[in-house]
Design an enzyme around this catalytic site. Structure first.
Site, PDB file in Angstrom:
ATOM      1  N   THR A  94       7.508   7.961  -6.767  1.00 21.33           N
ATOM      2  CA  THR A  94       7.538   8.521  -8.122  1.00 21.33           C
ATOM      3  C   THR A  94       8.756   8.077  -8.901  1.00 21.33           C
ATOM      4  OG1 THR A  94       6.256  10.469  -7.477  1.00 21.33           O
ATOM      5  CG2 THR A  94       7.653  10.699  -9.406  1.00 21.33           C
TER       6      THR A  94
ATOM      7  N   SER B  59       4.695   6.496  -1.410  1.00 19.59           N
ATOM      8  CA  SER B  59       5.169   7.010  -0.128  1.00 19.59           C
ATOM      9  C   SER B  59       4.016   7.410   0.780  1.00 19.59           C
ATOM     10  CB  SER B  59       6.116   8.188  -0.326  1.00 19.59           C
ATOM     11  OG  SER B  59       5.466   9.250  -0.987  1.00 19.59           O
TER      12      SER B  59
ATOM     13  N   THR C  82       8.509  11.028  -2.546  1.00 18.62           N
ATOM     14  CA  THR C  82       8.882  12.283  -1.886  1.00 18.62           C
ATOM     15  C   THR C  82       7.896  12.731  -0.814  1.00 18.62           C
ATOM     16  OG1 THR C  82       7.816  13.567  -3.651  1.00 18.62           O
ATOM     17  CG2 THR C  82      10.173  13.103  -3.886  1.00 18.62           C
TER      18      THR C  82
END
Length: 332
Positions: free
Chosen positions: A14, A63, A97
């Site tokens: 992000t 991620s 994250t």
């Protein structure tokens, strides 16, 4: 006085993402636009005030796409970086994250460099209104450059909070304050005045660990089985059939699986699979009770299942013996 030199490795996520509009803070991944470290520096030139930033190229990924092969590549990149530039004060890794805690814990267990390594992300894309990307990156660079960060293992920094890689977990899907250390709290804070630490991690961490992954092209397969009322061991048998060398049981608190699943886990042990018993609760220890020892299961201590998986993968590069792996779970 010269600013400290801090390398920044952008891996995607992000913090590197660009949405279609400033209000695109949910579906920005559909825009399929990410920026590398150079792009982040163009977006947020103020971060250069924290240190002399050294941009380092790396593959940009979501991620959710990060895999153990990417951990190994990142590990090699960091070691080569330090070999080429030993005067670096620290290293920042920008990361999505969703799997920050797993990448950070892997680095915490495997890196052999003295420089602080800080993993940072954002909950809103760099293009989004009220993005946290700029302040998180700025503060992560400050933490990496701070002499007090040495000897703390790999760190995670978001929302002005410094967390230990072993302990931190993502606790909310969208909120800014998502990263928490449930049992123990933050290591410290970084604010306008200073980087302030209040405690240190006690478990063995980088660079003083026994795990050496240099030159490896993969890690042993380890899977996670999530317990629920009535789970019957089907998933355990499937993972064994798929070639798992280790299984982590995300058991019911305080660390046990339903009867049929427990029997499947014991059967897996008899077939040579190493099984670690954890808990899906997200907090608290699983202890080495007699009922676990009788079945050959290893207690996962207070590691959450995804962290226990990382440690078990690395443990299996050193030993297949349950007693030895149990020692590692007590030390790391």
């Amino acid at each position: 006085m010269n600013n400290p030199r801090v390398a920044v490795i952008a891996t995607g996520g992000t913090i590197s993402s660009i949405g279609k509009t400033p209000l695109d803070i949910i579906e920005y991944t559909d825009n399929k636009t990410r920026v590398d470290t150079h792009g982040l520096l163009e977006l947020f030139p103020v971060v250069r005030e924290a240190a002399e930033v050294v941009p380092v190229p790396f593959t940009l990924l979501s991620s959710s796409a990060i895999a153990p092969s990417d951990w190994l590549n990142l590990h090699a990149t960091i070691h080569q970086l330090v070999a080429d530039d030993p005067d670096l004060a620290g290293i920042v890794v920008t990361h999505g994250t969703a799997t920050t805690e797993e990448t950070a814990y892997f680095l915490n267990l495997t890196l052999k460099v003295e420089q602080p390594v800080v993993v940072v992300g954002a909950q809103r894309p760099s293009s989004g209104i009220s993005t946290d990307a700029a302040i998180n990156l700025y503060n992560a660079i400050r933490v990496a450059a701070d002499p007090g960060s040495r000897g703390m293992g790999t760190l995670v920094m978001l929302n002005d909070e410094i967390q230990a890689a072993r302990e931190v977990t993502k606790s909310a899907t969208l909120r800014m304050q998502t990263f928490k250390t449930p049992d123990f709290g933050v290591l410290g804070h970084v604010d306008a005045g200073e980087v302030a630490y209040y405690r240190r991690p006690m478990r063995t961490c980088a660079p003083d660990t026994e795990f050496d992954v240099a030159g490896l092209d993969g890690l042993p397969r380890v899977d996670i089985v999530y317990s629920y009322a009535g789970s019957d061991g089907t998933a355990v048998d499937a993972f064994v059939g798929a070639g798992s060398r280790g299984i982590v049981s995300a058991g019911l608190a305080p660390g046990l699986a339903p009867p049929a699943e427990t029997e499947a886990l014991a059967r897996a042990v008899r077939e040579g699979v190493v099984v670690v018993q954890g808990s899906r609760a997200g907090s608290g220890r699983v202890t080495q009770r007699a009922s676990l020892s009788e079945k050959g299961l290893i207690a996962g201590d207070n590691l959450n299942p995804q962290k226990a998986r990382v440690l078990l993968m690395l443990a299996l590069t050193r030993s297949q013996e349950a007693e030895e792996i149990a020692r590692m779970f007590g030390e790391y």
